[in-house]
Design an enzyme around this catalytic site. Structure first.
Site, short mmCIF file in Angstrom:
data_model
loop_
_atom_site.label_atom_id
_atom_site.label_comp_id
_atom_site.label_asym_id
_atom_site.label_seq_id
_atom_site.Cartn_x
_atom_site.Cartn_y
_atom_site.Cartn_z
N CYS A 250 0.85 -1.20 0.00
CA CYS A 250 0.00 0.00 0.00
C CYS A 250 0.88 1.24 0.00
O CYS A 250 0.63 2.20 -0.74
CB CYS A 250 -0.91 0.03 1.22
SG CYS A 250 -1.93 -1.44 1.39
N ARG A 255 3.58 6.11 -2.23
CA ARG A 255 4.87 6.76 -2.50
C ARG A 255 4.99 7.16 -3.97
O ARG A 255 5.62 8.16 -4.30
CB ARG A 255 6.01 5.80 -2.12
CG ARG A 255 6.13 5.61 -0.62
CD ARG A 255 6.98 4.41 -0.27
NE ARG A 255 7.11 4.27 1.18
CZ ARG A 255 7.67 3.22 1.78
NH1 ARG A 255 8.14 2.21 1.06
NH2 ARG A 255 7.75 3.19 3.09
N GLU A 376 5.93 8.16 4.97
CA GLU A 376 5.99 7.18 3.87
C GLU A 376 7.41 6.71 3.60
O GLU A 376 7.83 6.56 2.45
CB GLU A 376 5.41 7.78 2.59
CG GLU A 376 3.98 8.18 2.73
CD GLU A 376 3.03 7.05 2.41
OE1 GLU A 376 3.49 5.98 1.98
OE2 GLU A 376 1.83 7.24 2.62
C1 FAD Z 1 2.20 14.78 9.18
C2 FAD Z 1 2.42 13.30 9.23
C3 FAD Z 1 1.44 12.44 8.73
C4 FAD Z 1 1.61 11.06 8.82
N1 FAD Z 1 0.60 10.23 8.35
C5 FAD Z 1 0.68 8.88 8.60
C6 FAD Z 1 -0.42 8.02 8.30
O1 FAD Z 1 -1.46 8.44 7.74
N2 FAD Z 1 -0.33 6.71 8.66
C7 FAD Z 1 0.77 6.19 9.27
O2 FAD Z 1 0.77 5.00 9.56
N3 FAD Z 1 1.84 6.99 9.56
C8 FAD Z 1 1.82 8.32 9.24
N4 FAD Z 1 2.88 9.14 9.56
C9 FAD Z 1 4.03 8.58 10.27
C10 FAD Z 1 5.30 8.52 9.45
O3 FAD Z 1 5.20 7.55 8.43
C11 FAD Z 1 6.47 8.27 10.42
O4 FAD Z 1 6.65 9.47 11.16
C12 FAD Z 1 7.74 7.88 9.70
O5 FAD Z 1 7.63 6.59 9.17
C13 FAD Z 1 8.99 7.94 10.63
O6 FAD Z 1 8.74 7.23 11.80
P1 FAD Z 1 9.08 7.92 13.22
O7 FAD Z 1 8.43 9.26 13.25
O8 FAD Z 1 8.75 6.95 14.27
O9 FAD Z 1 10.65 8.17 13.17
P2 FAD Z 1 11.78 7.11 13.60
O10 FAD Z 1 11.52 5.81 12.94
O11 FAD Z 1 11.92 7.14 15.07
O12 FAD Z 1 13.08 7.76 12.94
C14 FAD Z 1 13.81 8.82 13.56
C15 FAD Z 1 15.02 9.13 12.69
O13 FAD Z 1 15.88 7.98 12.63
C16 FAD Z 1 16.13 7.65 11.28
N5 FAD Z 1 16.32 6.20 11.17
C17 FAD Z 1 15.42 5.23 11.46
N6 FAD Z 1 15.96 4.02 11.21
C18 FAD Z 1 17.23 4.24 10.77
C19 FAD Z 1 18.30 3.40 10.36
N7 FAD Z 1 18.18 2.06 10.34
N8 FAD Z 1 19.47 3.98 9.98
C20 FAD Z 1 19.61 5.32 9.96
N9 FAD Z 1 18.62 6.18 10.35
C21 FAD Z 1 17.45 5.63 10.74
C22 FAD Z 1 14.91 8.15 10.52
O14 FAD Z 1 15.19 8.31 9.14
C23 FAD Z 1 14.65 9.46 11.24
O15 FAD Z 1 15.51 10.45 10.73
C24 FAD Z 1 2.78 10.53 9.40
C25 FAD Z 1 3.76 11.40 9.87
C26 FAD Z 1 3.59 12.76 9.78
C27 FAD Z 1 4.69 13.67 10.34
#
Ligand code: FAD
Length: 396
Positions: A250, A255, A376
């Protein structure tokens, strides 16, 4: 504020019209006109007030933009290039609007279409295409974003029902949604299997509180999905979902739309900056006559053109059913989001002090694109997907 009368069109710079069918041009131009007439005048206020123009939902449905590339069930059945062009025009308006449409189509209607039963398709898709039912997609949790396999939401079978408990956060549209596609670990048969469920948001035990204090995607509703022993019928499960890969399929659809959409945000910023540069007199001449400003505009136009050609190529591959893999989508999602964010920042700078006002579009797009860069699959996650493909080494 795009006031340029003799403004060069980026469509000409890119020569895109020569590569579009009449139908594709019609979809683009119809969406473009609607955005300019119906959406752009109100969006600065919605951004400032952190509201979404729900009253426009029937008009978006009328344009055929909900689940636009799905065949049947009241959907428009457009090809993927038309779909991409529409996403681009929507995001010329605002990333929040494109997010609304992406979530409804790619993240809610697509899973029902792809992984649902015929009864589920008949029940939900026509009403979702008509904008009568709004959906949201619950994957991310407080402790599971980039690594959704770490989710703790659970669905336990109890007779003819599943009982779902867990918390989803950062969920686009959840405060307005009638239904949520919820991803949960199913305990009964195999504790490690992630499955998708259609959860009606009026069920007992579920709340979708709005998330406040956002400085990005303000003209978009974001919220949580909090589930405390929510009972859903056994047939609420999406029967063809088979683990996390189904959720990622999905995301791949969404994306693809994002990679097109962010070009629209970049183009809005570019158009505004170009018009402004031609009018703004500094040191007795329009800033458009200064070499450094021209370089910024030329770099922006070049990056937009390259991004546009890339998604058109990918859209054609997708329409032809040819080699179209997740890493292709990672490449354009990663590149185009970073590109659009850079162009929004440069465009904001060309506007000088005016650039920090929401009376101009650049800062709104710039702030929005910070979310699009992160959701995403973050920039880093897509780097790692491509890195794994290139090297065969998993660096997650
Ligand atoms: C406005 C908004 C709308 C959204 N809408 C949806 C939605 O409709 N449905 C839904 O399910 N989600 C949604 N999201 C969530 C979004 O997909 C997540 O915020 C995103 O996947 C990142 O997850 P996190 O915020 O937990 O960051 P984290 O996973 O905690 O990441 C923090 C940082 O660490 C980095 N990082 C993580 N893993 C690694 C690695 N292995 N190596 C190096 N760096 C790494 C990341 O790139 C990031 O810079 C939304 C987010 C926002 C802000």
């Amino acid at each position: 504020m795009n006031t340029g009368t003799n403004q060069v069109s980026l469509d000409d710079v890119i020569s895109i019209d020569a590569k579009l069918s009449d139908e594709e041009t019609l979809v683009r131009d119809t969406t473009r006109r609607w955005i300019r007439e119906r959406f752009l005048p109100g969006v600065p206020t919605h951004f400032e007030n952190a509201t979404f123009p729900m009253e426009l939902v029937p008009e978006i449905a009328e344009l055929g933009l909900f689940g636009a590339n799905i065949q049947g069930y009241g959907c428009a059945g457009m090809n993927n290039v038309s779909y991409g062009l529409a996403m681009q025009e929507l995001e010329y308006g605002d990333s929040g609007l494109r997010s609304f449409v992406s979530v409804q189509g790619a993240l809610c209607m697509f899973p029902i279409f792809r992984f649902g039963s015929e009864e589920q398709r008949q029940k939900y898709l026509p009403k979702m295409a008509a904008g009568e039912l709004i959906g949201c997609f619950g994957l991310t949790e407080p402790g599971a974003g980039s690594d959704p396999g770490a989710m703790t939401t659970r669905a336990t079978r109890d007779g003819n029902e599943y009982v779902i408990s867990g918390q989803k956060m950062w969920i686009t549209n959840s405060p307005a949604a009638h239904l949520a596609i919820v991803w949960a670990k199913v305990d009964s048969d195999d504790a490690s299997t992630i499955r998708g469920f259609i959860v009606d948001t009026d069920k007992a035990g579920i709340t979708c509180p709005e998330t406040h204090h956002k400085m990005s995607l303000r003209a978009s509703l974001t919220g949580e999905i909090v589930m405390d022993e929510v009972r859903v019928p056994a047939d609420a499960i999406l029967p063809e979902t088979k683990g996390l890969g189904s959720a990622l399929a999905c995301l791949n659809q969404a994306r693809f739309g994002i990679a097109w959409g962010v070009i629209g945000a970049a183009r809005a910023c570019f158009d505004e900056a170009l018009a402004y540069a031609k009018e703004r007199i500094v040191f007795d001449r329009p800033i458009a006559s200064k070499q450094l400003i021209q370089q910024q505009l030329v770099d922006s136009a070049t990056q937009i053109a390259l991004a546009q050609w890339a998604v058109l190529h990918l859209g054609r591959l997708k329409d032809e059913g040819k080699n179209f893999a997740p890493y292709h989508v990672s490449l354009v999602k990663r590149n185009n989001c970073a590109m659009a964010l850079d162009i929004a920042r440069v465009s904001r700078s060309i506007l000088g002090g005016n650039g920090i006002s929401v009376e101009f579009a650049a800062i709104r797009h710039m702030l929005n694109l910070e979310s699009v860069y992160t959701y995403e699959g973050t920039n880093e996650v897509h780097t790692l997907i491509l890195g794994r493909y290139l090297t065969g080494e998993n660096a997650f």
